[in-house]
Motif scaffolding. Structure first.
Motif, PDB file in Angstrom:
ATOM      1  N   MET A  15       9.226   4.445   4.115  1.00  0.00           N
ATOM      2  CA  MET A  15       8.959   5.756   3.530  1.00  0.00           C
ATOM      3  C   MET A  15       9.898   6.006   2.367  1.00  0.00           C
ATOM      4  N   LYS A  16       9.424   6.832   1.439  1.00  0.00           N
ATOM      5  CA  LYS A  16      10.244   7.321   0.336  1.00  0.00           C
ATOM      6  C   LYS A  16       9.949   8.798   0.149  1.00  0.00           C
ATOM      7  N   THR A  17      10.959   9.554  -0.136  1.00  0.00           N
ATOM      8  CA  THR A  17      10.775  10.961  -0.456  1.00  0.00           C
ATOM      9  C   THR A  17      11.848  11.378  -1.449  1.00  0.00           C
ATOM     10  N   GLY A  18      11.559  12.409  -2.222  1.00  0.00           N
ATOM     11  CA  GLY A  18      12.543  12.849  -3.200  1.00  0.00           C
ATOM     12  C   GLY A  18      11.928  13.791  -4.219  1.00  0.00           C
ATOM     13  N   PHE A  19      12.618  13.922  -5.342  1.00  0.00           N
ATOM     14  CA  PHE A  19      12.131  14.798  -6.399  1.00  0.00           C
ATOM     15  C   PHE A  19      12.531  14.231  -7.754  1.00  0.00           C
ATOM     16  N   GLU A  20      11.803  14.650  -8.771  1.00  0.00           N
ATOM     17  CA  GLU A  20      12.085  14.302 -10.159  1.00  0.00           C
ATOM     18  C   GLU A  20      11.944  15.570 -10.989  1.00  0.00           C
ATOM     19  N   SER A  21      12.801  15.725 -11.981  1.00  0.00           N
ATOM     20  CA  SER A  21      12.754  16.922 -12.818  1.00  0.00           C
ATOM     21  C   SER A  21      13.122  16.561 -14.252  1.00  0.00           C
ATOM     22  N   ARG A  22      12.434  17.180 -15.204  1.00  0.00           N
ATOM     23  CA  ARG A  22      12.690  16.977 -16.628  1.00  0.00           C
ATOM     24  C   ARG A  22      12.771  18.337 -17.328  1.00  0.00           C
ATOM     25  N   THR A  31       0.843  -1.193   0.000  1.00  0.00           N
ATOM     26  CA  THR A  31       0.000   0.000   0.000  1.00  0.00           C
ATOM     27  C   THR A  31       0.878   1.242   0.000  1.00  0.00           C
ATOM     28  N   ASN A  32       0.642   2.113  -0.960  1.00  0.00           N
ATOM     29  CA  ASN A  32       1.418   3.345  -1.103  1.00  0.00           C
ATOM     30  C   ASN A  32       0.505   4.545  -0.848  1.00  0.00           C
ATOM     31  N   ASN A  33       0.812   5.314   0.183  1.00  0.00           N
ATOM     32  CA  ASN A  33       0.109   6.562   0.490  1.00  0.00           C
ATOM     33  C   ASN A  33       1.034   7.706   0.092  1.00  0.00           C
ATOM     34  N   GLN A  34       0.694   8.442  -0.946  1.00  0.00           N
ATOM     35  CA  GLN A  34       1.654   9.384  -1.527  1.00  0.00           C
ATOM     36  C   GLN A  34       1.022  10.736  -1.816  1.00  0.00           C
ATOM     37  N   ALA A  35       1.834  11.778  -1.642  1.00  0.00           N
ATOM     38  CA  ALA A  35       1.453  13.138  -2.019  1.00  0.00           C
ATOM     39  C   ALA A  35       2.511  13.700  -2.959  1.00  0.00           C
ATOM     40  N   VAL A  78       7.972  17.070  -6.479  1.00  0.00           N
ATOM     41  CA  VAL A  78       8.439  16.738  -5.142  1.00  0.00           C
ATOM     42  C   VAL A  78       7.404  15.809  -4.515  1.00  0.00           C
ATOM     43  N   PHE A  79       7.852  14.696  -3.914  1.00  0.00           N
ATOM     44  CA  PHE A  79       6.886  13.711  -3.408  1.00  0.00           C
ATOM     45  C   PHE A  79       7.313  13.165  -2.053  1.00  0.00           C
ATOM     46  N   TYR A  80       6.310  12.669  -1.327  1.00  0.00           N
ATOM     47  CA  TYR A  80       6.533  11.924  -0.089  1.00  0.00           C
ATOM     48  C   TYR A  80       5.602  10.729  -0.100  1.00  0.00           C
ATOM     49  N   SER A  81       6.135   9.563   0.280  1.00  0.00           N
ATOM     50  CA  SER A  81       5.358   8.328   0.232  1.00  0.00           C
ATOM     51  C   SER A  81       5.514   7.564   1.543  1.00  0.00           C
ATOM     52  N   LEU A 124      16.174  19.647 -33.960  1.00  0.00           N
ATOM     53  CA  LEU A 124      17.012  19.157 -32.867  1.00  0.00           C
ATOM     54  C   LEU A 124      16.476  19.642 -31.523  1.00  0.00           C
ATOM     55  N   ARG A 125      16.590  18.771 -30.540  1.00  0.00           N
ATOM     56  CA  ARG A 125      16.225  19.149 -29.188  1.00  0.00           C
ATOM     57  C   ARG A 125      17.094  18.375 -28.207  1.00  0.00           C
ATOM     58  N   THR A 126      17.186  18.868 -26.990  1.00  0.00           N
ATOM     59  CA  THR A 126      17.961  18.212 -25.941  1.00  0.00           C
ATOM     60  C   THR A 126      17.053  17.917 -24.751  1.00  0.00           C
ATOM     61  N   GLU A 127      17.362  16.853 -24.040  1.00  0.00           N
ATOM     62  CA  GLU A 127      16.586  16.460 -22.875  1.00  0.00           C
ATOM     63  C   GLU A 127      17.511  16.237 -21.686  1.00  0.00           C
ATOM     64  N   LEU A 128      17.027  16.632 -20.512  1.00  0.00           N
ATOM     65  CA  LEU A 128      17.756  16.424 -19.273  1.00  0.00           C
ATOM     66  C   LEU A 128      16.772  15.967 -18.210  1.00  0.00           C
ATOM     67  N   ALA A 129      17.136  14.903 -17.498  1.00  0.00           N
ATOM     68  CA  ALA A 129      16.283  14.382 -16.429  1.00  0.00           C
ATOM     69  C   ALA A 129      17.129  14.158 -15.179  1.00  0.00           C
ATOM     70  N   ILE A 130      16.610  14.575 -14.044  1.00  0.00           N
ATOM     71  CA  ILE A 130      17.297  14.411 -12.761  1.00  0.00           C
ATOM     72  C   ILE A 130      16.287  13.846 -11.759  1.00  0.00           C
ATOM     73  N   ALA A 131      16.734  12.876 -10.960  1.00  0.00           N
ATOM     74  CA  ALA A 131      15.857  12.292  -9.946  1.00  0.00           C
ATOM     75  C   ALA A 131      16.674  11.919  -8.714  1.00  0.00           C
ATOM     76  N   TYR A 132      16.062  12.058  -7.554  1.00  0.00           N
ATOM     77  CA  TYR A 132      16.688  11.659  -6.299  1.00  0.00           C
ATOM     78  C   TYR A 132      15.605  11.074  -5.397  1.00  0.00           C
ATOM     79  N   THR A 133      15.903   9.918  -4.789  1.00  0.00           N
ATOM     80  CA  THR A 133      14.965   9.276  -3.872  1.00  0.00           C
ATOM     81  C   THR A 133      15.707   8.800  -2.630  1.00  0.00           C
ATOM     82  N   TYR A 134      15.137   9.089  -1.480  1.00  0.00           N
ATOM     83  CA  TYR A 134      15.643   8.564  -0.214  1.00  0.00           C
ATOM     84  C   TYR A 134      14.551   7.682   0.376  1.00  0.00           C
ATOM     85  N   ALA A 135      14.931   6.466   0.796  1.00  0.00           N
ATOM     86  CA  ALA A 135      13.952   5.527   1.317  1.00  0.00           C
ATOM     87  C   ALA A 135      14.533   4.774   2.502  1.00  0.00           C
TER      88      ALA A 135
END
Length: 266
Positions: free
Chosen positions: A230-237, A172-176, A193-196, A246-257
């Motif tokens: 618990m898990k918390t962190g952020f994701e960005s694109r 069961t995942n309770n997430q915001a 930005v999320f917390y689970s 032509l286009r460029t893409e960048l993705a960054i993610a960090y999770t602490y659990a």
């Protein structure tokens, strides 16, 4: 010499979905049913000559069938949208050829779950190109074929042999989530930005009392439920179209659990 085990498996995945939509004034309603079936049938096992005979096959001719109902309601406002959704699933799993180890550990290897999901969210337009959204939800999922029925076989990156567990409780995942988005003709940016808070989190636990088949494996991990995590962190694109073609893409993610009972990282 090659000391790796190889499992030739024939897998099937199929399903069906039906959906109805009703719109009136500033309201939209969706509802429907869906079905999914996935199975794994062992064709043969290729093993090194010096390895001990196996107790059963890797996937044990396992199968999961799930039928579900879903619904979603949307209400449009001036500069914003409210969304509420729900889902109810009946999940059934079984293995036709369980090993002696599975039978001794678990007895009946079939499993039945009734899972429910709920979520609500509101998105607000901050400008023509940007919006801010807040989501909260509770979602349940049953164990996968691997988590329930893999039989002392390496499927991860750490060479541990995985022992499935048909007695797993649904996770069961309770997430915001707080999500900011910006877009125009050339640039797209999103940050989340999320917390689970997780109940009955499904994870592998080392079992030193169960011997691995392969000499290359450091041991056995049995799939078990962790009471609280618990898990918390952020994701960005970031996408940038700097030329017409032509286009460029960048993705960054960090999770602490971490496991909330032991304090250990997951």
């Amino acid at each position: 010499p090659d000391r790796k085990m190889v499992s030739d498996v024939k897998s099937f995945t199929y399903g069906a979905k039906g959906e109805l939509k009703k719109s009136w004034n500033s309201n939209v309603l969706y509802t429907g049913l869906d079905y999914k079936n996935e199975s794994a049938e062992n064709l043969r096992m290729v093993m090194p000559a010096m390895m001990m005979p196996r107790d059963g096959t890797s996937w044990q001719d396992s199968e999961i069938a799930q039928i579900g109902w879903f619904g979603e309601y949307q209400r449009l406002f001036s500069g914003g949208k409210f969304t509420a959704s729900a889902r109810l699933d009946y999940n059934y799993a079984d293995a036709k050829q369980p090993s002696k180890l599975f039978t001794n550990l678990y007895g009946d290897v079939s499993a039945e779950d009734l899972n429910h999901n709920l979520s609500v969210g509101y998105s607000k337009m901050l400008s023509t190109n940007s919006q801010l959204a807040l989501w909260a939800g509770r979602a349940q999922r049953s164990g996968s074929l691997t988590e329930r029925y893999i039989n002392l076989f390496t499927v991860g990156n750490d060479n541990y042999e995985i022992l499935g567990n048909p007695d797993l409780q649904p996770e069961t995942n309770n997430q915001a989530d707080l999500i900011y988005s910006f877009s125009n003709e050339k640039v797209y940016f999103q940050a989340n930005v999320f917390y689970s808070y997780l109940q009955d989190y499904i994870s592998g636990v080392i079992r030193p009392d169960i011997k691995a088949y392969s000499m290359m494996s450091p041991g056995v991990r049995q799939m078990q439920n962790i009471d609280r995590a618990m898990k918390t962190g952020f994701e960005s694109r970031f996408n940038w179209k700097f030329l017409p073609a032509l286009r460029t893409e960048l993705a960054i993610a960090y999770t602490y659990a971490k496991d909330l009972d032991t304090g250990k990282p997951l």
